[in-house]
Write an enzyme that holds these catalytic residues in place. Structure first.
Site, PDB file in Angstrom:
ATOM      1  N   CYS A  94     -80.212  -1.515  28.815  1.00  0.00           N
ATOM      2  CA  CYS A  94     -79.429  -2.520  28.092  1.00  0.00           C
ATOM      3  C   CYS A  94     -79.908  -3.955  28.367  1.00  0.00           C
ATOM      4  O   CYS A  94     -80.936  -4.381  27.877  1.00  0.00           O
ATOM      5  CB  CYS A  94     -77.948  -2.341  28.418  1.00  0.00           C
ATOM      6  SG  CYS A  94     -76.823  -3.197  27.274  1.00  0.00           S
ATOM      7  N   LYS A 134     -79.968   0.906  37.485  1.00  0.00           N
ATOM      8  CA  LYS A 134     -80.241  -0.355  36.807  1.00  0.00           C
ATOM      9  C   LYS A 134     -80.543  -1.441  37.829  1.00  0.00           C
ATOM     10  O   LYS A 134     -79.760  -1.680  38.756  1.00  0.00           O
ATOM     11  CB  LYS A 134     -79.029  -0.743  35.954  1.00  0.00           C
ATOM     12  CG  LYS A 134     -79.219  -1.952  35.067  1.00  0.00           C
ATOM     13  CD  LYS A 134     -77.968  -2.178  34.218  1.00  0.00           C
ATOM     14  CE  LYS A 134     -78.099  -3.325  33.257  1.00  0.00           C
ATOM     15  NZ  LYS A 134     -76.860  -3.516  32.459  1.00  0.00           N
ATOM     16  N   GLU A 149     -76.522   4.386  27.778  1.00  0.00           N
ATOM     17  CA  GLU A 149     -75.821   3.851  28.944  1.00  0.00           C
ATOM     18  C   GLU A 149     -74.328   4.149  28.798  1.00  0.00           C
ATOM     19  O   GLU A 149     -73.767   4.083  27.711  1.00  0.00           O
ATOM     20  CB  GLU A 149     -76.060   2.348  29.014  1.00  0.00           C
ATOM     21  CG  GLU A 149     -75.323   1.614  30.126  1.00  0.00           C
ATOM     22  CD  GLU A 149     -75.397   0.105  29.970  1.00  0.00           C
ATOM     23  OE1 GLU A 149     -75.423  -0.593  30.995  1.00  0.00           O
ATOM     24  OE2 GLU A 149     -75.428  -0.372  28.813  1.00  0.00           O
TER      25      GLU A 149
END
Length: 532
Positions: free
Chosen positions: A401, A350, A290
């Site tokens: 994440c 995301k 990321e």
């Protein structure tokens, strides 16, 4: 007939509270704080998973038989003892205010669980109901407010524990339930043993409840061992995880965007040279972390050129973590599938963006307490599609994440066909704190939960490659540029946890609600029954 009234004398010196009696008032609050702190110590990077058992045993002693208000207060103290040290990394770069506020709010969920545990603690078989109440509290905390904050689920501290196989049975709720149940059962067993020593007898029902509260989780974990399978059902893939590193720690790493991008390009080119010279095997695909390119390659040709050059050099599909900045609307935290011949061919945005990190809820209000909110000058928006890339014939599920903490975000990728899971992350903001190890443990639990290898490429560490049984086969050091290349098994079968989804959590929540309802009904009957 007359009544004689005996006057009540004012307390004299002999009836004044003694120092010992005053200290005893602090025993249970102190025990509540200690139970929370023991639970914190059970989390990585310490391999002390077993401390969760005495933590829950002590919490059971603290809460059993307490009134509801006391249960709430003692539960809140336990929550602070647990979450204050666990989440200290959240204040690494923005000061103590956000850290204390987050811990104070999240501890309210533990307080509510404490109230519920106190309520069910007088029921027969109370350890089962109490463990269900704990999971109900965790479930609520994982959903509200702002989409929830499941960080600190008991399951995430059990990556090295004997109960880990239960993650494949029912996910993090069943794993956490087993740990809490065993801890409460240990306390009940000790309590019944002390009662036996005092009276010489123990009722069979309570004795059976204490024994089963310990034996059921242990037996269940042993029975679940066959589900922990790391065989290569669909062959293997050789994967490379690139950790480019950042020039310096802290929030301002984003100001060094080109340096971060160049670091990942350089590591990828070095890998290509190592492959050419026979020092490393040719990977089937490469995973960047990321934020490895916070320069939008769609809007910046120079960024696109250096990425394309690195991908062409290694010659295989590469996943790039980028920040996409459209002319209007919100930013997107995007993973880009970059093909060495065709360039960018697919994207994943995301889906669960981080409140107060990637977007600021109630910005004008929060600014009154901490001006750091304005570092996030433009909010990120969430994506809507499940991320599964086909990389050279391997279906790779993507959970970026923070998403690894959410059950649904990882499970969705497996139900959509992922044979391997990638958790690209960026932990540079949190320096050398325990945060990265806590997050790595989540990925290990997810590996067992869904029986998939998990690859964790991180900008600054710790990057890792994890087998489906939760074993880490390769990892980097923090803030050290590195590349991991490993052959991992690919799998397509689904564990019971994957197939059942939220059903185990719903059943445990129903157990908790049933216990709370039973306790409430008993309390109402007790109030209505006239005193003898």
């Amino acid at each position: 007939m007359s009544a004689t009234i005996t006057p009540v004398e004012a307390p004299g010196p002999d009836t004044a509270p003694t120092p010992g009696s005053r200290l005893r008032r602090f025993v249970r609050p102190g025990a509540a704080l200690l139970s929370g702190f023991l639970l914190f110590l059970s989390f990585p990077p310490r391999p002390l998973w077993w401390l969760a058992l005495p933590a829950f045993a002590l919490l059971g002693w603290t809460l059993r038989g307490r009134r509801l208000r006391a249960g709430f207060g003692l539960g809140y103290l336990a929550g602070l003892g647990f979450l204050l040290p666990l989440l200290v990394w959240t204040g690494e770069e923005v000061g103590a205010g956000p850290w204390l506020a987050l811990a104070a709010v999240e501890a309210l969920f533990v307080a509510a669980a404490g109230l519920g545990i106190a309520a069910v603690s007088r029921l027969p078989w109370w350890p089962f109901f109490a463990a269900g109440v704990w999971i109900l509290g965790e479930g609520a905390r994982a959903r509200v407010p702002f989409g929830g904050f499941p960080w600190g689920k008991v399951a995430f501290g059990q990556a090295d524990g004997v109960f880990l196989p239960l993650a494949a049975v029912g996910g993090t709720p069943v794993l956490g339930f087993a740990v809490a149940l065993c801890g409460f059962g240990l306390y009940e067993a000790v309590r019944r043993f002390r009662a036996y020593r005092a009276t010489g007898t123990v009722p069979r029902g309570p004795l059976a409840a204490a024994a089963l509260a310990v034996l059921v989780p242990v037996t269940g974990a042993l029975a679940a061992l066959p589900l922990v399978d790391d065989s290569a059902e669909d062959g293997t893939a050789t994967v490379a995880a690139v950790q480019g590193n950042v020039p310096r720690l802290g929030l301002d790493f984003n100001a060094q965007r080109r340096a971060v991008l160049d670091n990942h390009v350089a590591r990828t080119r070095e890998l290509a040279q190592a492959v050419k010279e026979g020092r490393e095997p040719q990977p089937d695909f490469v995973l960047w972390p990321e934020n490895s390119s916070d320069i939008d390659p769609y809007a910046n040709p120079d960024a696109a050129d250096v990425i394309d050059g690195a991908v062409k050099a290694i010659g295989v599909p590469t996943v790039i973590g980028a920040v996409i900045a459209p002319e209007t609307g919100k930013l997107r935290n995007t993973l880009i599938q970059w093909d060495p011949r065709r360039g960018p061919v697919a994207t994943y945005d995301k889906r669960h963006v981080q409140p107060f990190g990637e977007y600021i809820p109630m910005r004008s209000f929060v600014r009154l307490f901490n001006s750091n909110v304005d570092r996030v000058s433009r909010d990120f928006g969430p994506g809507t599609k499940v991320g599964v890339f086909d990389l050279a014939g391997t279906k790779v599920g993507l959970a970026t994440c923070y998403e690894a903490a959410f059950d649904w975000a990882v499970r969705d990728t497996v139900t959509h066909g992922a044979q391997l899971i990638s958790v690209p992350s960026n932990n540079a903001t949190f320096g050398r704190t325990e945060m990265t190890y806590q997050q790595l443990a989540m990925s290990r639990v997810r590996a067992v939960e869904h029986s998939r290898a998990v690859v964790v490429p991180v900008t600054s560490g710790v990057s890792a490659i994890i087998r489906p049984d939760g074993e880490i086969v390769a990892q980097t050091k923090m803030f050290t540029p590195d590349v991991l290349v490993e052959k991992v098994p690919l799998r397509s079968s689904q564990t019971p946890a994957t197939r059942l989804g939220t059903l185990p959590e719903a059943l445990l929540a129903a157990l908790a609600v049933a216990g709370l309802g039973w306790a409430g009904a008993r309390a109402v009957r007790a109030r209505r029954t006239p005193a003898a």
